[in-house]
Design an enzyme around this catalytic site. Structure first.
Site, PDB file in Angstrom:
ATOM      1  N   SER A 114       3.441  -4.219 -14.444  1.00 50.93           N
ATOM      2  CA  SER A 114       3.107  -5.117 -15.344  1.00 50.93           C
ATOM      3  C   SER A 114       2.272  -4.620 -16.686  1.00 50.93           C
ATOM      4  CB  SER A 114       1.944  -6.099 -14.651  1.00 50.93           C
ATOM      5  OG  SER A 114       1.854  -7.217 -15.237  1.00 50.93           O
ATOM      6  N   ASP A 116      10.205 -13.641 -10.985  1.00 48.32           N
ATOM      7  CA  ASP A 116       8.870 -13.320 -11.648  1.00 48.32           C
ATOM      8  C   ASP A 116       8.593 -14.453 -12.503  1.00 48.32           C
ATOM      9  OD1 ASP A 116       6.970 -12.125 -12.915  1.00 48.32           O
ATOM     10  OD2 ASP A 116       7.734 -10.019 -12.780  1.00 48.32           O
ATOM     11  N   HIS A 135       6.425 -11.405  -9.184  1.00 44.77           N
ATOM     12  CA  HIS A 135       5.630 -10.478  -9.843  1.00 44.77           C
ATOM     13  C   HIS A 135       4.849  -9.435  -8.873  1.00 44.77           C
ATOM     14  CE1 HIS A 135       4.293  -9.006 -13.716  1.00 44.77           C
ATOM     15  NE2 HIS A 135       2.972  -9.039 -13.436  1.00 44.77           N
TER      16      HIS A 135
END
Length: 292
Positions: free
Chosen positions: A116, A241, A270
């Site tokens: 991320s 996601d 995610h």
């Protein structure tokens, strides 16, 4: 543009980093970073997502450290068990923190794995410090690259006002915001304890750090830097996601990095480092060269 796979050596002012205790590295500005170091073999250094810490990688580090890899992760400044210096929440300083950990542990031929937000840290590290210590890069659910904000030359981005409203919600009720988003972060059927564990981890991050990192993540344009990466790169992204949609981040990032391979995980959210941990671990082993 200078290619960022140089091997001529680090500059004389390579960031200072010393191992001040078995699980600690001290940086040039005196910040103490908590470092976890398991196993032996080719080093794999895991960088955590926004407001998360080294604990998020438990389901990678434990099995992979038994399969021939040295697995390392640290808590970013203002996160988890690292100190709260009240400053340094910019990509240059965060890249220097990464360089300090690499130097303190004297690591080389490292596979960097970033989730991320950490995708931006990795790209800035390569731009700022070159790739002398780095052998491979894995971007997992990247959420900082290539560029998130909508501008005339980036029409697929998100309006800046959307990000400002998000930060207003964080400032109003960070725990409540995290709890509300926990379901979408994973997949249906993910246990309540795993969601609670993740929210608790997020709450170990200072609100100052959470907001500052959100600002730099949405405002920094990495498009030019991605085109200069010349180390083998794997981009892993889920097609479900909700935090960092594939077509906004992972797919265009992989297209900009020369020779990068994109692995799309079906039904991957995610938080695929947990929901798809078996596949991710196999891919990490293979990309590290630990298995045929």
């Amino acid at each position: 543009m200078r290619r960022i796979d140089e091997t001529a050596g680090m500059p004389a002012d390579e960031p200072f980093g010393i191992r001040s205790a078995p699980n600690q590295v001290r940086t040039a500005d005196g910040t103490t970073l908590f470092v976890r170091d398991w196993g032996e073999g080719r080093p794999v250094l895991f960088l955590s997502g926004w407001t998360l810490n080294a604990d998020m990688w438990a389901y990678q580090m434990e099995p992979l450290s038994r399969q021939g890899l040295r697995c390392i992760a640290y808590d970013r400044r203002g996160h988890g068990r690292s100190s709260d210096p009240g400053r340094g929440y910019d990509y240059d300083t965060l890249a220097d923190d990464l360089a300090a950990v690499l130097a303190a542990l004297d690591l080389s031929d490292v596979m960097l794995v970033g989730h991320s937000f950490a995708s931006g840290e990795i790209v800035r590290y390569l731009t700022r410090h070159a790739a002398r210590r780095i052998g491979r890069v894995v971007l997992v659910s990247p959420a900082a690259v290539p560029y998130l904000t909508r501008t005339p030359d980036n029409p697929v981005g998100v309006d800046a006002a959307v990000f400002e409203r998000l930060r207003e919600m964080l400032l109003d009720d960070f725990p409540g915001w995290a709890e509300t988003g926990a379901d979408a972060y994973f997949v249906p059927g993910t246990s309540r304890p795993i969601k609670d564990w993740t929210v608790r981890m997020m709450m170990q991050t200072t609100l100052q750090a959470a907001l500052a990192l959100s600002r730099i993540q949405t405002a920094t344009d990495f498009r030019g830097a991605l085109a200069g990466i010349a180390v083998p790169t794997l981009v892993v992204h889920g097609d479900r996601d909700a935090s960092a949609p594939l077509d906004l981040t992972g797919r265009p990032a992989a297209a900009l990095i020369p020779g990068a391979r994109l692995a799309i995980y079906e039904d991957g959210p995610h938080g695929l480092y947990f929901t798809h941990k078996e596949r991710l671990n196999r891919d990490l082993l293979a990309f590290a060269g630990a298995v045929p």
